[in-house]
Design a protein around this motif. Structure first.
Motif, PDB file in Angstrom:
ATOM      1  N   THR B 118       0.826  -1.215   0.000  1.00  0.00           N
ATOM      2  CA  THR B 118       0.000   0.000   0.000  1.00  0.00           C
ATOM      3  C   THR B 118       0.857   1.260   0.000  1.00  0.00           C
ATOM      4  O   THR B 118       0.377   2.327  -0.355  1.00  0.00           O
ATOM      5  CB  THR B 118      -0.946   0.041   1.223  1.00  0.00           C
ATOM      6  OG1 THR B 118      -0.163  -0.004   2.420  1.00  0.00           O
ATOM      7  CG2 THR B 118      -1.930  -1.113   1.206  1.00  0.00           C
ATOM      8  N   HIS B 168      -1.421  -9.571   2.470  1.00  0.00           N
ATOM      9  CA  HIS B 168      -0.120  -9.230   3.044  1.00  0.00           C
ATOM     10  C   HIS B 168       0.288  -7.866   2.517  1.00  0.00           C
ATOM     11  O   HIS B 168       0.493  -7.706   1.308  1.00  0.00           O
ATOM     12  CB  HIS B 168       0.918 -10.296   2.684  1.00  0.00           C
ATOM     13  CG  HIS B 168       0.541 -11.654   3.191  1.00  0.00           C
ATOM     14  ND1 HIS B 168       0.930 -12.117   4.426  1.00  0.00           N
ATOM     15  CD2 HIS B 168      -0.258 -12.608   2.656  1.00  0.00           C
ATOM     16  CE1 HIS B 168       0.405 -13.325   4.615  1.00  0.00           C
ATOM     17  NE2 HIS B 168      -0.318 -13.637   3.561  1.00  0.00           N
ATOM     18  N   ASP B 169       0.366  -6.898   3.415  1.00  0.00           N
ATOM     19  CA  ASP B 169       0.777  -5.553   3.016  1.00  0.00           C
ATOM     20  C   ASP B 169       2.291  -5.478   3.196  1.00  0.00           C
ATOM     21  O   ASP B 169       2.805  -5.528   4.311  1.00  0.00           O
ATOM     22  CB  ASP B 169       0.049  -4.500   3.862  1.00  0.00           C
ATOM     23  CG  ASP B 169       0.258  -3.097   3.318  1.00  0.00           C
ATOM     24  OD1 ASP B 169       1.050  -2.932   2.366  1.00  0.00           O
ATOM     25  OD2 ASP B 169      -0.376  -2.155   3.848  1.00  0.00           O
ATOM     26  N   SER B 170       2.969  -5.365   2.072  1.00  0.00           N
ATOM     27  CA  SER B 170       4.429  -5.487   2.013  1.00  0.00           C
ATOM     28  C   SER B 170       5.067  -4.136   2.357  1.00  0.00           C
ATOM     29  O   SER B 170       5.502  -3.408   1.488  1.00  0.00           O
ATOM     30  CB  SER B 170       4.759  -5.919   0.584  1.00  0.00           C
ATOM     31  OG  SER B 170       6.090  -6.216   0.405  1.00  0.00           O
ATOM     32  N   THR B 171       5.102  -3.826   3.656  1.00  0.00           N
ATOM     33  CA  THR B 171       5.456  -2.464   4.056  1.00  0.00           C
ATOM     34  C   THR B 171       6.912  -2.282   4.458  1.00  0.00           C
ATOM     35  O   THR B 171       7.334  -1.163   4.725  1.00  0.00           O
ATOM     36  CB  THR B 171       4.617  -2.052   5.283  1.00  0.00           C
ATOM     37  OG1 THR B 171       4.709  -3.102   6.241  1.00  0.00           O
ATOM     38  CG2 THR B 171       3.183  -1.813   4.915  1.00  0.00           C
ATOM     39  N   ALA B 172       7.677  -3.370   4.557  1.00  0.00           N
ATOM     40  CA  ALA B 172       9.022  -3.194   5.117  1.00  0.00           C
ATOM     41  C   ALA B 172      10.047  -4.049   4.383  1.00  0.00           C
ATOM     42  O   ALA B 172      10.236  -3.882   3.185  1.00  0.00           O
ATOM     43  CB  ALA B 172       9.001  -3.476   6.616  1.00  0.00           C
ATOM     44  N   ASP B 173      10.690  -4.974   5.064  1.00  0.00           N
ATOM     45  CA  ASP B 173      11.864  -5.648   4.504  1.00  0.00           C
ATOM     46  C   ASP B 173      11.579  -7.007   3.882  1.00  0.00           C
ATOM     47  O   ASP B 173      12.444  -7.581   3.237  1.00  0.00           O
ATOM     48  CB  ASP B 173      12.926  -5.796   5.599  1.00  0.00           C
ATOM     49  CG  ASP B 173      13.365  -4.440   6.129  1.00  0.00           C
ATOM     50  OD1 ASP B 173      14.257  -3.850   5.514  1.00  0.00           O
ATOM     51  OD2 ASP B 173      12.780  -3.961   7.122  1.00  0.00           O
ATOM     52  N   MET B 174      10.361  -7.554   4.084  1.00  0.00           N
ATOM     53  CA  MET B 174      10.016  -8.829   3.471  1.00  0.00           C
ATOM     54  C   MET B 174       9.519  -8.589   2.041  1.00  0.00           C
ATOM     55  O   MET B 174       8.905  -7.568   1.748  1.00  0.00           O
ATOM     56  CB  MET B 174       8.886  -9.534   4.244  1.00  0.00           C
ATOM     57  CG  MET B 174       9.170  -9.786   5.719  1.00  0.00           C
ATOM     58  SD  MET B 174      10.559 -10.895   5.986  1.00  0.00           S
ATOM     59  CE  MET B 174      11.660  -9.792   6.880  1.00  0.00           C
ATOM     60  N   TYR B 176       7.111 -10.848  -0.626  1.00  0.00           N
ATOM     61  CA  TYR B 176       6.208 -11.993  -0.505  1.00  0.00           C
ATOM     62  C   TYR B 176       6.007 -12.709  -1.829  1.00  0.00           C
ATOM     63  O   TYR B 176       5.905 -12.080  -2.881  1.00  0.00           O
ATOM     64  CB  TYR B 176       4.854 -11.528   0.045  1.00  0.00           C
ATOM     65  CG  TYR B 176       4.974 -11.020   1.463  1.00  0.00           C
ATOM     66  CD1 TYR B 176       4.916 -11.896   2.536  1.00  0.00           C
ATOM     67  CD2 TYR B 176       5.202  -9.675   1.720  1.00  0.00           C
ATOM     68  CE1 TYR B 176       5.059 -11.453   3.833  1.00  0.00           C
ATOM     69  CE2 TYR B 176       5.342  -9.208   3.024  1.00  0.00           C
ATOM     70  CZ  TYR B 176       5.268 -10.102   4.065  1.00  0.00           C
ATOM     71  OH  TYR B 176       5.422  -9.664   5.356  1.00  0.00           O
TER      72      TYR B 176
END
Lengths: 108, 212
Positions: B118, B168-174, B176
């Motif tokens: 997001t 899954h909101d991909s907001t950081a270091d992962m 997916y």
């Protein structure tokens, strides 16, 4: 003399999988990775991912240290959007750095 | 001299949305060209090095992700490694996740996973290549977390009501990757044939793997 970098480089972790947490309801300026829509909401830690440099510091070309523990936190859609129309068990998993989390009383 | 970026950005306002247009050069596109030309003029990088980096980026694509999924479907030991530490497991395929980590989420009969970022457009480029335009659109990014089932229906995917949709909101270091459900009737297929059933969209979670 300062301690070795490894000893001071990460903030100790406060949470483990299963812990109920609340996201701080704060709106500071700067480069913030905590999505607006989840601030003030409660969820459950599902994964402890270990320490990562703080992006709020990295974005200003600083070291990002001490590193912040990062967690995957699961929120029920109905906790985020009270009028959510789908299955009540639908969820959103979000990565949140520890300094944005507080202990919460109930796991939702 | 103080850091010009910090000075310019230490202010308590929200940035206005930028329109999703690409018909004119924007500020940052012009800045990118200027910096690239300066780096070349000063001999820090060569045009050939830039071209090679672009070609390496373009060479990564969904076929790689599909091979990873097919191996997980056919090799339980690899699947266990992939689920436990995706970053480490995909080294088997020559993939270096750089500063990010790969986090694989598995679809089951009870849970359907879908991926969004997001905040911007974080995407598992190392295994899927460049993201599709819709993934970066404001429409997908804002609605995937608000009404995921509606978004999935618009992509032609009807997830049964009793299946949990997990965004899954991909907001950081992962980064997916969705491990789709293996289609029925594929027990005798080779990993190579299975990989052909796995689309990019299935690995983002807005489609199922194809039936053979």
């Amino acid at each position: 003399m300062s301690a070795p970098a490894a000893a001071t480089a990460a903030v100790p972790s406060r949470f483990k999988p299963g812990d109920p947490v609340a996201v701080r309801q704060a709106y500071p300026p700067g480069h913030i990775r905590t999505p607006w829509y989840v601030r003030g909401r409660c969820g459950t830690v599902v994964h402890a991912l270990g320490p990562f440099p703080n992006p709020e510091e990295l974005s200003y070309n600083r070291s990002g240290l001490p590193a912040q523990p990062l967690y995957r936190v699961r929120f029920r859609q109905t906790e985020i959007w009270p009028d959510y129309a789908g299955n009540r068990r639908d969820t959103v998993d979000i990565e949140i750095y520890q300094h944005w989390l507080e202990p919460a009383g109930d796991a939702r | 001299m103080t850091d010009p970026l910090s000075a310019a950005h230490a202010h308590p306002h929200r940035h206005p949305p930028r329109p999703d247009t690409d018909d004119t050069l924007g500020h940052y596109q012009i800045m990118e060209i200027a910096i690239r030309e300066l780096l070349i003029e000063k001999g820090i990088v060569t045009p050939a090095e830039i071209q090679r980096a672009i070609e390496a980026m373009d060479a990564r694509g969904e076929a790689l992700g599909a091979r990873i999924v097919a191996r997980a479907w056919t090799d339980p030991v690899f699947k266990a490694r992939l689920m436990a530490d995706g970053t480490e497991a995909v080294r088997d395929f020559g993939v270096d996740m750089g500063t990010t980590r790969l986090f694989v989420v598995e679809n089951t009969p009870a849970v359907h996973n879908m991926i969004v970022c997001t905040l911007c457009s974080c995407y598992p480029r190392m295994v899927l290549g460049l993201p599709p335009d819709w993934y970066k659109s404001r429409n997908y990014r804002s609605r995937a977390v608000r009404e995921p089932r509606g978004v999935l229906r618009e992509f032609g995917l009807s997830v049964p009501d009793d299946v949990e949709v997990r965004v899954h909101d991909s907001t950081a270091d992962m980064r997916y990757l969705v491990l789709p459900l293996r289609p029925g009737g594929t027990e005798s297929l080779s990993a190579e044939r299975l990989a052909a059933l796995v689309s990019r969209d299935a690995m983002i979670g807005i489609a199922f793997a194809r039936n053979p």
